[in-house]
Motif scaffolding. Structure first.
Motif, PDB file in Angstrom:
ATOM      1  N   VAL A   1       0.844  -1.200   0.000  1.00 47.47           N
ATOM      2  CA  VAL A   1       0.000   0.000   0.000  1.00 47.47           C
ATOM      3  C   VAL A   1       0.878   1.249   0.000  1.00 47.47           C
ATOM      4  O   VAL A   1       0.654   2.200  -0.734  1.00 47.47           O
ATOM      5  CB  VAL A   1      -0.852   0.078   1.285  1.00 47.47           C
ATOM      6  CG1 VAL A   1      -1.929   1.132   1.152  1.00 47.47           C
ATOM      7  CG2 VAL A   1      -1.445  -1.252   1.636  1.00 47.47           C
ATOM      8  N   GLN A   2       1.871   1.159   0.869  1.00 51.78           N
ATOM      9  CA  GLN A   2       2.766   2.272   1.111  1.00 51.78           C
ATOM     10  C   GLN A   2       3.451   2.759  -0.157  1.00 51.78           C
ATOM     11  O   GLN A   2       3.670   3.952  -0.342  1.00 51.78           O
ATOM     12  CB  GLN A   2       3.803   1.737   2.089  1.00 51.78           C
ATOM     13  CG  GLN A   2       4.606   2.753   2.803  1.00 51.78           C
ATOM     14  CD  GLN A   2       5.688   2.055   3.607  1.00 51.78           C
ATOM     15  OE1 GLN A   2       5.718   0.829   3.723  1.00 51.78           O
ATOM     16  NE2 GLN A   2       6.568   2.837   4.161  1.00 51.78           N
TER      17      GLN A   2
ATOM     18  N   GLU B   1      -5.757   2.581   7.673  1.00 47.90           N
ATOM     19  CA  GLU B   1      -5.695   2.388   6.228  1.00 47.90           C
ATOM     20  C   GLU B   1      -5.350   3.695   5.525  1.00 47.90           C
ATOM     21  O   GLU B   1      -4.567   3.715   4.583  1.00 47.90           O
ATOM     22  CB  GLU B   1      -7.034   1.847   5.711  1.00 47.90           C
ATOM     23  CG  GLU B   1      -7.245   0.393   6.074  1.00 47.90           C
ATOM     24  CD  GLU B   1      -8.545  -0.168   5.529  1.00 47.90           C
ATOM     25  OE1 GLU B   1      -9.430   0.632   5.154  1.00 47.90           O
ATOM     26  OE2 GLU B   1      -8.666  -1.403   5.479  1.00 47.90           O
ATOM     27  N   ALA B   2      -5.927   4.784   6.004  1.00 55.83           N
ATOM     28  CA  ALA B   2      -5.627   6.092   5.418  1.00 55.83           C
ATOM     29  C   ALA B   2      -4.135   6.377   5.546  1.00 55.83           C
ATOM     30  O   ALA B   2      -3.486   6.805   4.588  1.00 55.83           O
ATOM     31  CB  ALA B   2      -6.451   7.176   6.104  1.00 55.83           C
ATOM     32  N   ALA B   3      -3.583   6.106   6.721  1.00 53.31           N
ATOM     33  CA  ALA B   3      -2.161   6.354   6.941  1.00 53.31           C
ATOM     34  C   ALA B   3      -1.309   5.518   5.993  1.00 53.31           C
ATOM     35  O   ALA B   3      -0.329   6.007   5.428  1.00 53.31           O
ATOM     36  CB  ALA B   3      -1.791   6.048   8.390  1.00 53.31           C
ATOM     37  N   ARG B   4      -1.723   4.266   5.783  1.00 50.85           N
ATOM     38  CA  ARG B   4      -0.960   3.380   4.896  1.00 50.85           C
ATOM     39  C   ARG B   4      -0.988   3.901   3.458  1.00 50.85           C
ATOM     40  O   ARG B   4       0.036   3.915   2.783  1.00 50.85           O
ATOM     41  CB  ARG B   4      -1.531   1.960   4.942  1.00 50.85           C
ATOM     42  CG  ARG B   4      -1.476   1.321   6.299  1.00 50.85           C
ATOM     43  CD  ARG B   4      -0.103   0.787   6.664  1.00 50.85           C
ATOM     44  NE  ARG B   4       0.198  -0.448   5.983  1.00 50.85           N
ATOM     45  CZ  ARG B   4       1.369  -0.722   5.387  1.00 50.85           C
ATOM     46  NH1 ARG B   4       2.306   0.194   5.355  1.00 50.85           N
ATOM     47  NH2 ARG B   4       1.574  -1.881   4.815  1.00 50.85           N
ATOM     48  N   THR B   5      -2.162   4.347   2.996  1.00 54.20           N
ATOM     49  CA  THR B   5      -2.226   4.848   1.624  1.00 54.20           C
ATOM     50  C   THR B   5      -1.421   6.134   1.475  1.00 54.20           C
ATOM     51  O   THR B   5      -0.985   6.474   0.387  1.00 54.20           O
ATOM     52  CB  THR B   5      -3.674   5.136   1.155  1.00 54.20           C
ATOM     53  OG1 THR B   5      -4.230   6.143   1.985  1.00 54.20           O
ATOM     54  CG2 THR B   5      -4.533   3.888   1.217  1.00 54.20           C
ATOM     55  N   LEU B   6      -1.233   6.849   2.585  1.00 59.06           N
ATOM     56  CA  LEU B   6      -0.466   8.097   2.511  1.00 59.06           C
ATOM     57  C   LEU B   6       1.036   7.837   2.570  1.00 59.06           C
ATOM     58  O   LEU B   6       1.828   8.766   2.584  1.00 59.06           O
ATOM     59  CB  LEU B   6      -0.888   9.032   3.651  1.00 59.06           C
ATOM     60  CG  LEU B   6      -2.279   9.638   3.463  1.00 59.06           C
ATOM     61  CD1 LEU B   6      -2.770  10.253   4.755  1.00 59.06           C
ATOM     62  CD2 LEU B   6      -2.260  10.680   2.362  1.00 59.06           C
ATOM     63  N   GLY B   7       1.403   6.563   2.656  1.00 67.22           N
ATOM     64  CA  GLY B   7       2.823   6.236   2.570  1.00 67.22           C
ATOM     65  C   GLY B   7       3.481   5.873   3.889  1.00 67.22           C
ATOM     66  O   GLY B   7       4.693   5.749   3.963  1.00 67.22           O
ATOM     67  N   ALA B   8       2.671   5.710   4.960  1.00 67.67           N
ATOM     68  CA  ALA B   8       3.262   5.350   6.249  1.00 67.67           C
ATOM     69  C   ALA B   8       3.529   3.849   6.306  1.00 67.67           C
ATOM     70  O   ALA B   8       2.735   3.063   5.823  1.00 67.67           O
ATOM     71  CB  ALA B   8       2.325   5.760   7.383  1.00 67.67           C
ATOM     72  N   SER B   9       4.664   3.476   6.893  1.00 68.32           N
ATOM     73  CA  SER B   9       4.940   2.065   7.119  1.00 68.32           C
ATOM     74  C   SER B   9       4.048   1.603   8.261  1.00 68.32           C
ATOM     75  O   SER B   9       3.424   2.421   8.936  1.00 68.32           O
ATOM     76  CB  SER B   9       6.391   1.863   7.497  1.00 68.32           C
ATOM     77  OG  SER B   9       6.631   2.439   8.767  1.00 68.32           O
TER      78      SER B   9
ATOM     79  N   PHE C   1       0.382  14.942   6.916  1.00 62.88           N
ATOM     80  CA  PHE C   1       0.828  13.605   7.327  1.00 62.88           C
ATOM     81  C   PHE C   1       1.571  12.853   6.222  1.00 62.88           C
ATOM     82  O   PHE C   1       2.658  12.323   6.433  1.00 62.88           O
ATOM     83  CB  PHE C   1      -0.377  12.786   7.797  1.00 62.88           C
ATOM     84  CG  PHE C   1      -0.010  11.429   8.327  1.00 62.88           C
ATOM     85  CD1 PHE C   1       0.380  11.262   9.640  1.00 62.88           C
ATOM     86  CD2 PHE C   1      -0.040  10.313   7.496  1.00 62.88           C
ATOM     87  CE1 PHE C   1       0.729  10.014  10.131  1.00 62.88           C
ATOM     88  CE2 PHE C   1       0.315   9.058   7.979  1.00 62.88           C
ATOM     89  CZ  PHE C   1       0.698   8.919   9.295  1.00 62.88           C
TER      90      PHE C   1
ATOM     91  N   PHE D   1     -11.992   8.076   1.802  1.00 64.17           N
ATOM     92  CA  PHE D   1     -12.919   7.109   2.380  1.00 64.17           C
ATOM     93  C   PHE D   1     -14.304   7.717   2.570  1.00 64.17           C
ATOM     94  O   PHE D   1     -14.442   8.921   2.774  1.00 64.17           O
ATOM     95  CB  PHE D   1     -12.408   6.640   3.746  1.00 64.17           C
ATOM     96  CG  PHE D   1     -11.098   5.897   3.676  1.00 64.17           C
ATOM     97  CD1 PHE D   1     -11.065   4.517   3.686  1.00 64.17           C
ATOM     98  CD2 PHE D   1      -9.900   6.587   3.606  1.00 64.17           C
ATOM     99  CE1 PHE D   1      -9.867   3.834   3.623  1.00 64.17           C
ATOM    100  CE2 PHE D   1      -8.684   5.914   3.538  1.00 64.17           C
ATOM    101  CZ  PHE D   1      -8.674   4.528   3.554  1.00 64.17           C
TER     102      PHE D   1
ATOM    103  N   ARG E   1       6.796  10.748   4.309  1.00 61.03           N
ATOM    104  CA  ARG E   1       7.682  10.586   3.157  1.00 61.03           C
ATOM    105  C   ARG E   1       8.884  11.504   3.254  1.00 61.03           C
ATOM    106  O   ARG E   1       9.634  11.670   2.295  1.00 61.03           O
ATOM    107  CB  ARG E   1       6.918  10.873   1.863  1.00 61.03           C
ATOM    108  CG  ARG E   1       6.038   9.722   1.435  1.00 61.03           C
ATOM    109  CD  ARG E   1       5.287  10.072   0.165  1.00 61.03           C
ATOM    110  NE  ARG E   1       4.000   9.400   0.110  1.00 61.03           N
ATOM    111  CZ  ARG E   1       3.803   8.214  -0.441  1.00 61.03           C
ATOM    112  NH1 ARG E   1       4.786   7.563  -0.948  1.00 61.03           N
ATOM    113  NH2 ARG E   1       2.589   7.687  -0.446  1.00 61.03           N
TER     114      ARG E   1
END
Lengths: 315, 284
Positions: free
Chosen positions: A100-101, B180-188, A126, A109, A131
């Motif tokens: 996903v990352q 899930e939002a955090a994951r899509t934003l690129g967070a591990s 965020f 959503f 990043r």
């Protein structure tokens, strides 16, 4: 007084309609290309052989009733769900097994999913923070995005201090902040009341014109799909029913389901006689491609029906 | 007769309701005062009455200082272990669906149902003379029973449910949307855990930690079994209080009891604050 049915757009389908075939997918796409996706949850086959292409820079809508598998397709494209088989390409790159990352997708959503312990500003920032975007660059980006979604005065507020429409705008700004390759919207207006929904829809349209980011919108609201999208993928029971531009999906439904789901339609049961469909009270054109005597369902849009006081067919 | 009945003062419905509620509230206050406040007041009076020389003699004693230190060490280790373990177990219980999940959930509650004395006995059976694990530890020169390790072990066991039971429902309520939002934003997933999940459950976690602390400080049943209550060595604050009364040094016992009660009151205040913050956050 009789009813005359005049129509130029009635869609006819044989009663024993074969499943609609999806338009062949060309491999050249650089937007989103999805091929033969399958997904099962236990015994439930949620997504069945779904293939389509979302054009670079356009808005594609996946339209279908709840439980049609449309959200699952979107979540698989984002990497939040793993397909059992099939492939996913984003911007010309194979991403089926990417995390996903690493996919660089913006996801919006239905219930916003804003970080409740962060301010609007920190929410939008965020994706840049994780990043490791340099501070001054991320500052500028967040500032510009908040301006774009018209929430600059609310930067210090927390999500619970915002209205539903404002929250969804924050969610959109947050999704756009890391410059995603594609924007995925999962029923983005589903939790909003009708007035706000209309407003946001128009606003999203303008925003898209400005940014041109490849967008994929999942919705059960046919009006939303037809108004926003330049391509509509209609899904039903986990499979694709039809793919085409909004006018085509609306006017030339490929299956009884599409005719009934995309806009209101009256079903007329009858037979083909000399290229017209004869039913109890008269006939409608549109059966030229079928043999005489075939039993058919004809679907007529209510606004194509004109009521007159003159006796029809000389009767 | 009838004339008298008519003129007799009759209570209106609302007055009656107020009387009933007033009675219930009064009863509640009385109940709480007798059961909670009276004993507390008794300890305060008993500890302060003999005069301040008891204070200095009590806290000047090496045994007392050691007892407090031991209690503190056990509590700190217990809190650290159960907090980390508790969050992990809560995550598993709230997020994953697997065979035996219901059983695991029930097992987590076991320490609440089992008497601490039995927990202590079980530890003796495992680590005491002739216990399953005793030969290995003895061979490596590690003493478990009648020493700090067993005391920490039983306290941890007893305190396992608190953090889990506070955090798991919270995680369930929060759902996975933000993660899930955090994951899509690129967070591990590590970034997601520390920046999203943990901050979201922080008040529930603190509440659980406060409950754990209170329980660890006051634990006596299991500890008395495994520690042997050796004066100056394996004697915690609660065990000291017990011995003080045994040896008719009531004043000193009251003094230690009072200081522990004060710590508990501070904790209680902390617990209340956490609870409110948590409720406020969930309502958002």
């Amino acid at each position: 007084m009789t009813t005359t049915t005049r129509t130029s757009t009635a869609t006819t389908t044989p009663t024993a309609s074969t499943a609609a075939t999806a338009r062949p997918v060309t491999p050249a796409g650089t937007g989103i290309v999805v091929r033969h996706l399958h997904k099962r949850f236990g015994a439930f086959h949620a997504v069945k052989d779904v293939s389509f292409e979302a054009q670079e820079g356009g808005i594609t809508a996946i339209l279908g009733p709840s439980g049609s598998g449309k959200s699952t397709v979107l979540r698989m494209i984002a990497g939040l769900e793993r397909p059992d088989s099939g492939s996913i390409e984003l911007g010309g790159e194979e991403q089926t097994n990417a995390s996903v990352q690493d996919r660089r997708v913006g996801f919006v959503f239905q219930h916003y999913a804003l970080f409740r312990h962060m301010t609007v500003w920190d929410n939008v920032r965020f994706g840049l923070k994780v990043r490791k975007v340099p501070w001054d660059e991320s500052f500028k980006r967040v500032r510009d995005l908040l301006e774009l979604v018209q929430l600059t005065p609310f930067a210090d507020r927390y999500p619970d201090q915002l209205s539903g429409g404002q929250r969804q705008r924050v969610a959109l700004a947050r999704a756009l902040a890391p410059r995603p390759r594609v924007l995925l919207l999962d029923e983005p207006f589903g939790a909003l009341d009708a007035r706000v929904r209309h407003e946001l829809r128009r606003w999203l349209d303008e925003l898209h014109r400005e940014l041109g980011v490849t967008s994929l919108l999942v919705t059960h609201d046919q009006e939303e799909a037809l108004e926003l999208a330049n391509e509509v993928v209609v899904m039903h029971l986990g499979a694709v029913e039809q793919i085409g531009p909004p006018e085509q999906v609306y006017n030339e439904a490929a299956s009884p389901f599409v005719a009934g789901f995309v806009g209101a339609a009256n079903a007329l049961r009858g037979h083909v006689v000399h290229g017209e469909v004869e039913f109890g009270g008269g006939s409608v054109p549109g059966g030229d491609h079928l043999e005489d005597g075939t039993a058919v369902h004809a679907y007529v849009r209510p606004h194509d029906v004109t009521l007159t006081l003159q006796p029809a067919n000389g009767r | 007769m009838s004339a008298r009945a008519a003129t007799a003062p009759r209570l209106s419905a609302s007055t009656r309701r107020r009387l009933v509620h007033g009675g219930l509230i009064g009863g509640t206050y009385l109940f709480v005062s007798i059961l909670v406040l009276a004993p507390l007041a008794g300890i305060v009076v008993a500890a302060v009455q003999p005069g301040w020389h008891v204070w200095s003699s009590t806290f000047g004693s090496a045994d007392v200082r050691h007892a407090f230190l031991l209690t503190a060490v056990i509590t700190v280790i217990t809190v650290a272990v159960t907090a980390v373990l508790g969050v992990v177990v809560a995550l598993v219980l709230a997020r994953d669906r697997f065979a035996g999940r219901g059983l695991l959930s029930a097992v987590v509650d076991l320490p609440l149902a089992v008497s601490p004395v039995i927990v202590g006995l079980a530890a003796i059976l495992l680590f005491g003379r002739g216990g399953w694990f005793e030969p290995w530890f003895t061979a490596h020169g590690i003493q478990i029973v009648f020493a700090l390790p067993s005391m920490v072990l039983v306290t941890i066991f007893i305190c396992i449910p608190f953090v889990v039971r506070e955090v798991a429902p919270l995680l369930q309520e929060l759902g996975t949307g933000e993660e899930e939002a955090a994951r899509t934003l690129g967070a591990s997933w590590l970034q997601t855990f520390f920046r999203i999940t943990l901050p979201n459950v922080r008040w529930g976690l603190l509440y659980g930690v406060a409950l754990t602390t209170a329980r660890a400080l006051g634990e006596i049943g299991a500890v008395i079994v495994v520690s042997g209550a050796i004066q100056g060595q394996t004697e915690t604050a609660t065990l000291y209080v017990l011995r003080a009364f045994d040896q008719n040094r009531d004043a000193s016992g009251y003094m230690v009891a009072l200081s522990m009660a004060l710590v508990s009151i501070v904790l209680l205040a902390g617990i209340e604050i956490c609870k409110r913050k948590e409720e406020k956050e969930l309502a958002a």
